[in-house]
Design an enzyme around this catalytic site. Structure first.
Site, PDB file in Angstrom:
ATOM      1  N   ASN A  37       0.820  -1.216   0.000  1.00  0.00           N
ATOM      2  CA  ASN A  37       0.000   0.000   0.000  1.00  0.00           C
ATOM      3  C   ASN A  37       0.855   1.268   0.000  1.00  0.00           C
ATOM      4  O   ASN A  37       1.667   1.484   0.899  1.00  0.00           O
ATOM      5  CB  ASN A  37      -0.922   0.009   1.231  1.00  0.00           C
ATOM      6  CG  ASN A  37      -2.116   0.928   1.029  1.00  0.00           C
ATOM      7  OD1 ASN A  37      -2.231   1.590  -0.005  1.00  0.00           O
ATOM      8  ND2 ASN A  37      -2.994   0.956   2.010  1.00  0.00           N
ATOM      9  N   HIS A 122     -14.358  -5.028  10.389  1.00  0.00           N
ATOM     10  CA  HIS A 122     -13.941  -3.697  10.845  1.00  0.00           C
ATOM     11  C   HIS A 122     -15.158  -2.804  11.070  1.00  0.00           C
ATOM     12  O   HIS A 122     -15.740  -2.298  10.132  1.00  0.00           O
ATOM     13  CB  HIS A 122     -13.100  -3.033   9.755  1.00  0.00           C
ATOM     14  CG  HIS A 122     -11.670  -3.410   9.797  1.00  0.00           C
ATOM     15  ND1 HIS A 122     -10.692  -2.524   9.459  1.00  0.00           N
ATOM     16  CD2 HIS A 122     -11.056  -4.550  10.114  1.00  0.00           C
ATOM     17  CE1 HIS A 122      -9.501  -3.112   9.579  1.00  0.00           C
ATOM     18  NE2 HIS A 122      -9.696  -4.339   9.964  1.00  0.00           N
ATOM     19  N   ARG A 147     -13.610  -5.805  15.059  1.00  0.00           N
ATOM     20  CA  ARG A 147     -12.638  -4.798  15.459  1.00  0.00           C
ATOM     21  C   ARG A 147     -13.362  -3.477  15.562  1.00  0.00           C
ATOM     22  O   ARG A 147     -14.155  -3.138  14.671  1.00  0.00           O
ATOM     23  CB  ARG A 147     -11.535  -4.707  14.391  1.00  0.00           C
ATOM     24  CG  ARG A 147     -10.417  -3.760  14.725  1.00  0.00           C
ATOM     25  CD  ARG A 147      -9.412  -3.583  13.602  1.00  0.00           C
ATOM     26  NE  ARG A 147      -9.689  -2.366  12.852  1.00  0.00           N
ATOM     27  CZ  ARG A 147      -8.752  -1.731  12.155  1.00  0.00           C
ATOM     28  NH1 ARG A 147      -7.513  -2.220  12.081  1.00  0.00           N
ATOM     29  NH2 ARG A 147      -9.046  -0.621  11.495  1.00  0.00           N
ATOM     30  N   TYR A 159      -6.823   7.357  12.835  1.00  0.00           N
ATOM     31  CA  TYR A 159      -6.674   6.113  12.065  1.00  0.00           C
ATOM     32  C   TYR A 159      -7.903   5.243  12.235  1.00  0.00           C
ATOM     33  O   TYR A 159      -8.502   5.158  13.312  1.00  0.00           O
ATOM     34  CB  TYR A 159      -5.451   5.329  12.572  1.00  0.00           C
ATOM     35  CG  TYR A 159      -5.556   3.874  12.181  1.00  0.00           C
ATOM     36  CD1 TYR A 159      -6.065   2.933  13.071  1.00  0.00           C
ATOM     37  CD2 TYR A 159      -5.251   3.463  10.882  1.00  0.00           C
ATOM     38  CE1 TYR A 159      -6.233   1.601  12.697  1.00  0.00           C
ATOM     39  CE2 TYR A 159      -5.418   2.141  10.506  1.00  0.00           C
ATOM     40  CZ  TYR A 159      -5.918   1.213  11.415  1.00  0.00           C
ATOM     41  OH  TYR A 159      -6.111  -0.081  11.018  1.00  0.00           O
ATOM     42  N   ASP A 210      -7.099  -1.957  17.268  1.00  0.00           N
ATOM     43  CA  ASP A 210      -5.797  -1.729  16.648  1.00  0.00           C
ATOM     44  C   ASP A 210      -5.215  -0.405  17.158  1.00  0.00           C
ATOM     45  O   ASP A 210      -5.745   0.664  16.855  1.00  0.00           O
ATOM     46  CB  ASP A 210      -5.976  -1.662  15.121  1.00  0.00           C
ATOM     47  CG  ASP A 210      -4.655  -1.747  14.386  1.00  0.00           C
ATOM     48  OD1 ASP A 210      -4.676  -1.994  13.162  1.00  0.00           O
ATOM     49  OD2 ASP A 210      -3.590  -1.585  15.027  1.00  0.00           O
ATOM     50  N   HIS A 212      -2.297   0.576  16.418  1.00  0.00           N
ATOM     51  CA  HIS A 212      -1.621   1.032  15.193  1.00  0.00           C
ATOM     52  C   HIS A 212      -0.314   1.755  15.484  1.00  0.00           C
ATOM     53  O   HIS A 212      -0.052   2.841  14.947  1.00  0.00           O
ATOM     54  CB  HIS A 212      -2.577   1.921  14.386  1.00  0.00           C
ATOM     55  CG  HIS A 212      -2.395   1.749  12.897  1.00  0.00           C
ATOM     56  ND1 HIS A 212      -1.696   2.660  12.130  1.00  0.00           N
ATOM     57  CD2 HIS A 212      -2.793   0.795  12.061  1.00  0.00           C
ATOM     58  CE1 HIS A 212      -1.699   2.273  10.871  1.00  0.00           C
ATOM     59  NE2 HIS A 212      -2.361   1.130  10.796  1.00  0.00           N
ATOM     60  N   GLU A 236      -3.850  -4.684  19.136  1.00  0.00           N
ATOM     61  CA  GLU A 236      -2.940  -4.871  17.998  1.00  0.00           C
ATOM     62  C   GLU A 236      -1.940  -3.739  17.886  1.00  0.00           C
ATOM     63  O   GLU A 236      -2.272  -2.572  18.072  1.00  0.00           O
ATOM     64  CB  GLU A 236      -3.775  -4.944  16.735  1.00  0.00           C
ATOM     65  CG  GLU A 236      -3.001  -5.075  15.458  1.00  0.00           C
ATOM     66  CD  GLU A 236      -3.924  -5.086  14.261  1.00  0.00           C
ATOM     67  OE1 GLU A 236      -5.110  -5.463  14.400  1.00  0.00           O
ATOM     68  OE2 GLU A 236      -3.475  -4.683  13.177  1.00  0.00           O
ATOM     69  N   GLU A 262       1.735  -7.186  11.071  1.00  0.00           N
ATOM     70  CA  GLU A 262       1.308  -6.893   9.690  1.00  0.00           C
ATOM     71  C   GLU A 262       2.387  -6.148   8.911  1.00  0.00           C
ATOM     72  O   GLU A 262       2.444  -6.260   7.695  1.00  0.00           O
ATOM     73  CB  GLU A 262       0.017  -6.093   9.667  1.00  0.00           C
ATOM     74  CG  GLU A 262       0.144  -4.675  10.160  1.00  0.00           C
ATOM     75  CD  GLU A 262      -1.171  -3.944  10.191  1.00  0.00           C
ATOM     76  OE1 GLU A 262      -2.172  -4.501  10.680  1.00  0.00           O
ATOM     77  OE2 GLU A 262      -1.204  -2.817   9.693  1.00  0.00           O
ATOM     78  N   ARG A 283       0.771 -11.615  13.067  1.00  0.00           N
ATOM     79  CA  ARG A 283      -0.135 -11.118  12.021  1.00  0.00           C
ATOM     80  C   ARG A 283       0.495 -11.040  10.635  1.00  0.00           C
ATOM     81  O   ARG A 283      -0.057 -10.432   9.732  1.00  0.00           O
ATOM     82  CB  ARG A 283      -0.649  -9.730  12.408  1.00  0.00           C
ATOM     83  CG  ARG A 283      -1.604  -9.796  13.532  1.00  0.00           C
ATOM     84  CD  ARG A 283      -2.473  -8.601  13.791  1.00  0.00           C
ATOM     85  NE  ARG A 283      -2.731  -7.649  12.773  1.00  0.00           N
ATOM     86  CZ  ARG A 283      -3.646  -7.730  11.818  1.00  0.00           C
ATOM     87  NH1 ARG A 283      -4.358  -8.833  11.720  1.00  0.00           N
ATOM     88  NH2 ARG A 283      -3.832  -6.751  10.966  1.00  0.00           N
ATOM     89  N   HIS A 312      -3.061 -10.389   8.733  1.00  0.00           N
ATOM     90  CA  HIS A 312      -3.550  -9.122   8.195  1.00  0.00           C
ATOM     91  C   HIS A 312      -4.412  -9.436   6.970  1.00  0.00           C
ATOM     92  O   HIS A 312      -4.115 -10.352   6.204  1.00  0.00           O
ATOM     93  CB  HIS A 312      -2.319  -8.319   7.791  1.00  0.00           C
ATOM     94  CG  HIS A 312      -2.570  -6.937   7.324  1.00  0.00           C
ATOM     95  ND1 HIS A 312      -1.706  -6.298   6.486  1.00  0.00           N
ATOM     96  CD2 HIS A 312      -3.556  -6.047   7.580  1.00  0.00           C
ATOM     97  CE1 HIS A 312      -2.141  -5.071   6.237  1.00  0.00           C
ATOM     98  NE2 HIS A 312      -3.252  -4.891   6.905  1.00  0.00           N
ATOM     99  N   ASP A 316      -6.276  -3.391   1.314  1.00  0.00           N
ATOM    100  CA  ASP A 316      -5.113  -3.214   0.444  1.00  0.00           C
ATOM    101  C   ASP A 316      -4.342  -4.510   0.223  1.00  0.00           C
ATOM    102  O   ASP A 316      -3.356  -4.536  -0.489  1.00  0.00           O
ATOM    103  CB  ASP A 316      -4.189  -2.102   0.955  1.00  0.00           C
ATOM    104  CG  ASP A 316      -3.887  -2.223   2.428  1.00  0.00           C
ATOM    105  OD1 ASP A 316      -4.738  -1.814   3.227  1.00  0.00           O
ATOM    106  OD2 ASP A 316      -2.800  -2.725   2.776  1.00  0.00           O
ATOM    107  N   GLU A 339      -8.164 -11.568   9.553  1.00  0.00           N
ATOM    108  CA  GLU A 339      -8.799 -10.268   9.307  1.00  0.00           C
ATOM    109  C   GLU A 339      -9.497 -10.318   7.963  1.00  0.00           C
ATOM    110  O   GLU A 339      -8.954 -10.847   6.997  1.00  0.00           O
ATOM    111  CB  GLU A 339      -7.732  -9.167   9.314  1.00  0.00           C
ATOM    112  CG  GLU A 339      -8.288  -7.784   9.061  1.00  0.00           C
ATOM    113  CD  GLU A 339      -7.224  -6.707   9.135  1.00  0.00           C
ATOM    114  OE1 GLU A 339      -6.036  -7.037   9.144  1.00  0.00           O
ATOM    115  OE2 GLU A 339      -7.606  -5.524   9.172  1.00  0.00           O
ATOM    116  N   TRP A 402       1.990   6.831  12.676  1.00  0.00           N
ATOM    117  CA  TRP A 402       0.605   6.781  12.205  1.00  0.00           C
ATOM    118  C   TRP A 402       0.121   5.367  12.315  1.00  0.00           C
ATOM    119  O   TRP A 402       0.816   4.420  11.958  1.00  0.00           O
ATOM    120  CB  TRP A 402       0.508   7.232  10.739  1.00  0.00           C
ATOM    121  CG  TRP A 402      -0.866   7.000  10.196  1.00  0.00           C
ATOM    122  CD1 TRP A 402      -1.996   7.744  10.423  1.00  0.00           C
ATOM    123  CD2 TRP A 402      -1.286   5.904   9.368  1.00  0.00           C
ATOM    124  NE1 TRP A 402      -3.061   7.213   9.783  1.00  0.00           N
ATOM    125  CE2 TRP A 402      -2.672   6.080   9.144  1.00  0.00           C
ATOM    126  CE3 TRP A 402      -0.649   4.813   8.835  1.00  0.00           C
ATOM    127  CZ2 TRP A 402      -3.421   5.180   8.345  1.00  0.00           C
ATOM    128  CZ3 TRP A 402      -1.374   3.915   8.064  1.00  0.00           C
ATOM    129  CH2 TRP A 402      -2.747   4.120   7.825  1.00  0.00           C
TER     130      TRP A 402
END
Ligand code: GCO
Ligand code: MG
Length: 402
Positions: A37, A122, A147, A159, A210, A212, A236, A262, A283, A312, A316, A339, A402
């Site tokens: 991605n 999600h 999630r 996010y 997550d 992230h 996560e 991921e 993941r 993951h 994407d 996921e 991020w």
């Protein structure tokens, strides 16, 4: 048997995907996902300029030898671009082997370990109420695991929050979108979200979250502790995992299950996390961790330490990755969860596949190989559209995770 052709197909049915298609002198073809991605063309070039010229003439049956050739022969080992390129070749060759054998991929790996694959969806919303409602919608769709990601009061473009009922797609602009992050606001809000979710829906379903990569190890320990009463299936990417040791601190302070991986692309990225049992789920994915051949090694190491898989599966990752992942998930003994962010209809049309969702589980198909194809004519209708992931800064301008 010989590889006679190999080409990269870049298409953008709503978002960019990179697919490698390998042809053989027996007329059998195979495809692999090569999507990274925001860095799609890097992998496309790595394949076209540095891998494909070597592949032509090789025996496609020699999956392991080709994997070793592309990994050790690269000299510059590891990294997301290299390992996504190797993954695409590996996945395409497993697809070919399945077609040659007339068997679905999971049979080649060792047969079924389960009848169906537990997935999580999600749910997200701009605020607490929207997110709670979104989780309810996923429960109504039959999901057993959901999630939850929410907008956070005082934080713009957090996010994980889609725009409207759009599938959440973080690669939203040609140049990185600037977002602002505020950890105290997040730490104040998140436990309240999960308290509300448990008060509303009880403890019957699994809830995931997550982080992230946005917390420090101690902040992650604080959040894990605060979430313990709400019994998450996992928290996560609690903190950036280049320093695998950092998870010792989190582990010392909380029993909330931890999932990482991921962004990993080889077994070396997670060896310490697994061997010290610092995580509960790994993941890594077929498309970014060197394909079936390498992901199998990661899963086998994880099994020694009772760490389970939780691959993951964001939008994407293309349906080609999802298809291959589901065969892997159907076989792998220490499976945890998969996921599953649904793709758009236009994406599914470009990548016809035989996997299906039913009552909270995914079922891979019985077609030989991984069961996913690419409609090249349709793919050609969606030209590449440059887009990349956001960046985050703190209120004072400090560049953050991020
Ligand atoms: C997830 C991931 C994604 C990533 C995205 C990056 O858990 O699905 O964190 O949301 O941000 O896959 O391309
Ligand atoms: Mg994630």
């Amino acid at each position: 048997m010989k590889i006679t052709s190999a080409r990269v197909i870049v298409t953008c049915p709503g978002r960019n995907f990179v697919t490698l298609k390998i042809g053989t002198d027996e007329g059998v073809t195979g495809i692999g996902d090569a999507t990274l991605n925001g860095r799609e063309l890097s992998v496309a070039s790595y394949l076209t300029d540095h891998v494909i010229p070597c592949l032509i003439g090789m025996d496609p049956q020699r999956i392991e030898d080709i994997w070793q050739y592309l990994y050790r022969g690269a000299y510059w080992r590891r990294g997301p671009v290299t390992m996504s390129a190797i993954a695409a070749v590996d996945t395409a060759l497993w697809d070919i082997k399945g077609k040659m054998a007339g068997m679905p991929l999971y049979q080649l790996l060792g047969g079924r370990s389960r009848d169906r694959v537990l997935v999580y969806g999600h749910a997200n919303g701009r605020d607490l109420k929207e997110t709670v409602d979104a989780v309810g919608k996923y429960i109504d769709m039959g999901y057993k695991a959901i999630r939850a990601q929410s907008g956070i009061p005082g934080i713009d473009k957090a996010y994980g929050v889609g725009r409207g009922d759009m599938h959440y797609e973080p690669a939203d602009a040609r140049l990185p979108t600037n977002t602002v992050w505020d950890t105290p606001k997040y730490l104040n809000f998140t436990p309240r979200l999960f308290e509300k979710l448990r008060d509303t829906y009880g403890y019957e379903r699994e809830l995931l979250h997550d982080v992230h990569h946005r917390l420090t190890p101690n902040e992650a320990a604080q959040l894990g502790k605060a979430l313990e009463p709400f019994r998450l299936f996992w928290m996560e990417d609690a903190t950036p995992a280049e320093n695998q040791e950092a998870f010792r601190h989190i582990r010392r302070h909380t029993t909330t299950p931890l999932a990482v991986g991921e962004v990993f692309n080889t077994i070396w990225d997670c060896k310490q996390l697994i061997e010290e049992q610092l995580i509960d789920y790994i993941r890594c994915t077929v498309v970014h961790a060197g394909g079936i051949t390498h992901l199998r090694r990661i899963a086998d190491l994880a099994a020694l330490y009772q760490v389970r898989t939780g691959s993951h599966g964001a939008t994407d990752n293309s349906p080609v990755c999802m298809g291959a992942a589901l065969h892997f998930d159907t076989w792998v003994p220490n499976f945890g969860i998969q996921e599953y962010m649904r793709h758009t209809e236009e994406t599914d049309a470009v990548f016809p596949h035989d996997y299906r969702f039913d009552d909270g589980f995914l079922h891979c198909g019985e077609a030989p190989g991984h069961g996913v194809e690419i409609d090249e004519k349709l793919a050609a209708k969606y030209p590449y559209d440059p887009a990349c992931l956001p960046v985050a800064r703190l209120e004072d301008g400090t560049l953050w995770n991020w």
